[in-house]
Design a protein around this motif. Sequence first.
Motif, mmCIF file in Angstrom:
data_model
loop_
_atom_site.group_PDB
_atom_site.id
_atom_site.type_symbol
_atom_site.label_atom_id
_atom_site.label_comp_id
_atom_site.label_asym_id
_atom_site.label_seq_id
_atom_site.Cartn_x
_atom_site.Cartn_y
_atom_site.Cartn_z
ATOM 1 N N VAL A 33 16.267 6.346 -8.193
ATOM 2 C CA VAL A 33 16.029 5.057 -7.545
ATOM 3 C C VAL A 33 17.197 4.111 -7.807
ATOM 4 C CG1 VAL A 33 14.558 2.992 -7.552
ATOM 5 C CG2 VAL A 33 13.520 5.267 -7.537
ATOM 6 N N ALA A 34 17.729 4.130 -9.038
ATOM 7 C CA ALA A 34 18.855 3.254 -9.374
ATOM 8 C C ALA A 34 20.067 3.567 -8.503
ATOM 9 C CB ALA A 34 19.209 3.393 -10.853
ATOM 10 N N ILE A 35 20.387 4.854 -8.351
ATOM 11 C CA ILE A 35 21.546 5.235 -7.542
ATOM 12 C C ILE A 35 21.307 4.906 -6.077
ATOM 13 C CG2 ILE A 35 23.012 7.150 -6.834
ATOM 14 C CD1 ILE A 35 23.274 6.288 -9.786
ATOM 15 N N GLU A 36 20.108 5.183 -5.585
ATOM 16 C CA GLU A 36 19.797 4.863 -4.187
ATOM 17 C C GLU A 36 19.933 3.367 -3.926
ATOM 18 O OE1 GLU A 36 15.906 6.355 -3.479
ATOM 19 O OE2 GLU A 36 16.530 8.474 -3.395
ATOM 20 N N LEU A 37 19.555 2.566 -4.902
ATOM 21 C CA LEU A 37 19.633 1.112 -4.729
ATOM 22 C C LEU A 37 21.073 0.647 -4.585
ATOM 23 C CD1 LEU A 37 18.409 -1.740 -4.745
ATOM 24 C CD2 LEU A 37 18.570 -1.691 -7.241
ATOM 25 N N VAL A 38 21.956 1.060 -5.496
ATOM 26 C CA VAL A 38 23.333 0.565 -5.440
ATOM 27 C C VAL A 38 24.059 1.116 -4.213
ATOM 28 C CG1 VAL A 38 23.484 0.179 -7.932
ATOM 29 C CG2 VAL A 38 24.205 2.376 -6.988
ATOM 30 N N ASP A 54 27.649 -8.304 -10.486
ATOM 31 C CA ASP A 54 26.488 -9.175 -10.303
ATOM 32 C C ASP A 54 25.172 -8.418 -10.328
ATOM 33 O OD1 ASP A 54 28.246 -11.320 -10.010
ATOM 34 O OD2 ASP A 54 28.447 -10.951 -7.860
ATOM 35 N N VAL A 55 25.246 -7.095 -10.280
ATOM 36 C CA VAL A 55 24.027 -6.286 -10.335
ATOM 37 C C VAL A 55 24.044 -5.401 -11.585
ATOM 38 C CG1 VAL A 55 22.582 -4.611 -9.136
ATOM 39 C CG2 VAL A 55 23.849 -6.310 -7.816
ATOM 40 N N ILE A 56 24.951 -4.425 -11.645
ATOM 41 C CA ILE A 56 24.936 -3.465 -12.753
ATOM 42 C C ILE A 56 25.246 -4.150 -14.082
ATOM 43 C CG2 ILE A 56 25.942 -1.351 -13.672
ATOM 44 C CD1 ILE A 56 26.528 -0.514 -10.770
ATOM 45 N N HIS A 78 19.732 3.574 -24.856
ATOM 46 C CA HIS A 78 20.743 4.575 -24.531
ATOM 47 C C HIS A 78 20.514 5.158 -23.140
ATOM 48 C CE1 HIS A 78 22.239 5.591 -28.883
ATOM 49 N NE2 HIS A 78 22.295 4.305 -28.592
ATOM 50 N N ALA A 79 19.246 5.434 -22.816
ATOM 51 C CA ALA A 79 18.945 5.990 -21.497
ATOM 52 C C ALA A 79 19.302 5.008 -20.392
ATOM 53 C CB ALA A 79 17.467 6.364 -21.419
ATOM 54 N N ALA A 80 18.991 3.735 -20.602
ATOM 55 C CA ALA A 80 19.307 2.715 -19.602
ATOM 56 C C ALA A 80 20.812 2.581 -19.417
ATOM 57 C CB ALA A 80 18.701 1.373 -20.031
ATOM 58 N N THR A 81 21.549 2.602 -20.526
ATOM 59 C CA THR A 81 23.010 2.512 -20.447
ATOM 60 C C THR A 81 23.583 3.698 -19.689
ATOM 61 O OG1 THR A 81 23.102 1.263 -22.516
ATOM 62 C CG2 THR A 81 25.125 2.339 -21.803
ATOM 63 N N ALA A 82 23.032 4.888 -19.929
ATOM 64 C CA ALA A 82 23.519 6.085 -19.243
ATOM 65 C C ALA A 82 23.282 5.990 -17.741
ATOM 66 C CB ALA A 82 22.839 7.330 -19.808
ATOM 67 N N ILE A 83 22.130 5.459 -17.343
ATOM 68 C CA ILE A 83 21.844 5.299 -15.914
ATOM 69 C C ILE A 83 22.797 4.285 -15.298
ATOM 70 C CG2 ILE A 83 20.138 4.484 -14.237
ATOM 71 C CD1 ILE A 83 17.971 5.655 -16.046
ATOM 72 N N ASN A 84 23.034 3.188 -15.998
ATOM 73 C CA ASN A 84 23.976 2.191 -15.482
ATOM 74 C C ASN A 84 25.380 2.779 -15.348
ATOM 75 O OD1 ASN A 84 22.351 -0.054 -15.002
ATOM 76 N ND2 ASN A 84 22.401 -0.684 -17.148
ATOM 77 N N ARG A 86 26.111 5.873 -14.701
ATOM 78 C CA ARG A 86 26.118 6.733 -13.516
ATOM 79 C C ARG A 86 26.068 5.905 -12.237
ATOM 80 N NH1 ARG A 86 23.534 10.243 -17.265
ATOM 81 N NH2 ARG A 86 21.428 9.510 -16.843
ATOM 82 N N ALA A 87 25.431 4.740 -12.312
ATOM 83 C CA ALA A 87 25.441 3.844 -11.157
ATOM 84 C C ALA A 87 26.856 3.343 -10.872
ATOM 85 C CB ALA A 87 24.492 2.666 -11.394
#
Length: 364
Positions: A33-38, A54-56, A78-84, A86-87
């Motif tokens: 969902v994070a990747i689809e959003l950006v 302004d987003v990530i 850590h998981a949130a940082t990893a997703i960001n 990859r975003a």
Amino acid sequence: MSTSTPPRLPRPGHAEEPAELLWRAVSAGDECVAIELVLGLLDEGADPESVLLDVIARVQARVGEEWAAARIGVAQEHAATAINDRAVAAVSMHPAARATADRGRITVACVDGEWHGLPARLLAEVLELRGWQVDYLGAQVPTPHLIAHLHATRADAVALSSSIATRLPAAHAAITACQAIGVPVLVGGAAFGPEGRYAKLLGADAWAPDARAAADHLAQGRLPRPEADHQQFDDLPHLADQEYTLVARNRASLVRSVCTALEDAFPAMRSYDDLQRERTAEDLAHIVEFLATALYLDDDELFTGFITWTARILVARGVPARSLPPALDLLARELKDFPRAARILRAGTRSLTIAPFTAAGNIA
């Protein structure tokens, strides 16, 4: 291509802000969902730099705030940082993020020992969008390897990032080494203090509070190359007393001594289990490390700021912060022959007594 600050992401009043939507995906651990959003924002015409900053970047700042308030744990952070991260990578691969490198070459790296790589990664992506050829070296780059890279690439400048103040001695070494081979240094990150106060003290050629400001600064023109003898370590004459060196070298023994004596000074510690004792030792190691850094810079405020922050972190986790003053007192006894260290530790104790305590003994 334009080198000025692009317009920020519009925030339509009829919909939730993109940063809030990304936060929901990131906090839920939903990478798809994070990747689809950006990518959707870019497909709709959003400026890539605004998506990055302004987003990530806003969401990543919130991740840190949520961790500090104990609303998320280390694993979730850590998981949130990893997703960001990859975003950010997804943005960089989008056709909207393609730019022509026509402004010069710059190396972006974290100083040795600095493991927070995302701020530097964001800067690298923004500089590429602004037309720079960027060599992004990532987190924890040893200075000798950084210098070897600069010799090989002939970069026009280096951008060094550090979030943790205890890495400032390493940052100083990196700044000096880069300037010694004629490469100017721009620094950024929370480690360099309010308004970049430590950037100036350590002789950096430029400082920026964030990626957008750094890109704007570089857009004004290339940093002038320093002379070979531009920076010398004797710019910090207080280091001649050896207090920094001795405290840094004896950190482990100082932590052991204070840990042993703390049971008498803070009787509640006698009932600690093995994990609580381990965490207490870790906290003391951080205190000694920040004390050493404050000695390196001869700056009391760096230490007092860390101590009051530590108190807030302990309180947020339900841990009595009243153990901090006796720990500082014990450390001062161990360092009774170190006048600058004693001064800094007294300042730390005063900063804690200014804050009110709750009935449970925690700082309010």
